[in-house]
Design an enzyme around this catalytic site. Structure first.
Site, PDB file in Angstrom:
ATOM      1  N   GLY A  11       0.889  -1.042  -0.048  1.00  0.00           N
ATOM      2  CA  GLY A  11       0.048   0.075   0.121  1.00  0.00           C
ATOM      3  C   GLY A  11       1.011   1.138  -0.036  1.00  0.00           C
ATOM      4  CB  CYS A  12       0.172   4.551   1.464  1.00  0.00           C
ATOM      5  SG  CYS A  12       1.230   6.221   1.673  1.00  0.00           S
TER       6      CYS A  12
END
Length: 179
Positions: A11-12
């Site tokens: 993810g981020c």
């Protein structure tokens, strides 16, 4: 000191990089872009999804203080490996879950832990984490490094990174660097 480097997408990259940098034995964790087809991509280009890159964190760790297995356990605790091309509200191929290994030992360890997660039905859905050799890695722009620490006023950090980091620190208190 014997060290090892592995590249992880969950993810981020702000969340993963922040957490990894708090772990005893991690000597560096840098946000970057990996396994795409464009040379030296920018954040803006990666966000279009057209470069094929994953937002990653390249983690280097002291193997005398932290095992590869522990790094992978931390990685899987920091994101949902069953969400294809997204983590929470962040969507796009750049947010896919991936382990980009640098040697055969890492490949085998990644495959083993994914099998254990599946066999033990830790998640109700199948793990979609891709396990691929590192094809390329480009360190993200300077402003992405230590982003959470340097941008405490950022709304995304306050709503997403901070709670995830707090939960992580409770779960892995014995693995945290001493202040």
């Amino acid at each position: 000191m014997s060290s090892q480097t592995i590249t992880l997408g969950g993810g981020c990259f702000w969340c993963l990089e922040t957490a990894m940098n708090t772990v005893e034995g991690v000597t560096s964790a840098y946000s970057g872009y990996s396994n795409g087809h464009a040379d030296n991509p920018s954040y803006e280009a990666v966000c279009t999804g057209e470069t094929g890159h994953t937002e990653v964190v390249q983690v280097t760790f002291d193997t005398a203080k932290l095992t590869l297995r522990e790094v992978l356990e931390i990685f899987f605790a920091l994101h949902n490996p069953t969400q294809l091309n997204r983590q929470g509200n962040d969507t796009g191929t750049q947010y896919r879950s991936g382990i980009y290994y640098h040697n055969d030992e890492q490949k085998i360890a990644a495959e083993e832990i994914v099998k254990e997660i599946e066999d033990n039905k830790i998640w109700p859905d199948p793990v979609v984490t891709e396990i691929l050799p590192i094809d390329n890695y480009f360190q993200a722009e300077d402003y992405h490094q230590d982003y959470f620490t340097n941008n405490p006023q950022n709304q995304y950090c306050n709503m997403v990174v901070a709670p995830k980091l707090a939960n992580f620190k409770k779960t892995f208190v014995s693995k945290l660097k001493k202040s």
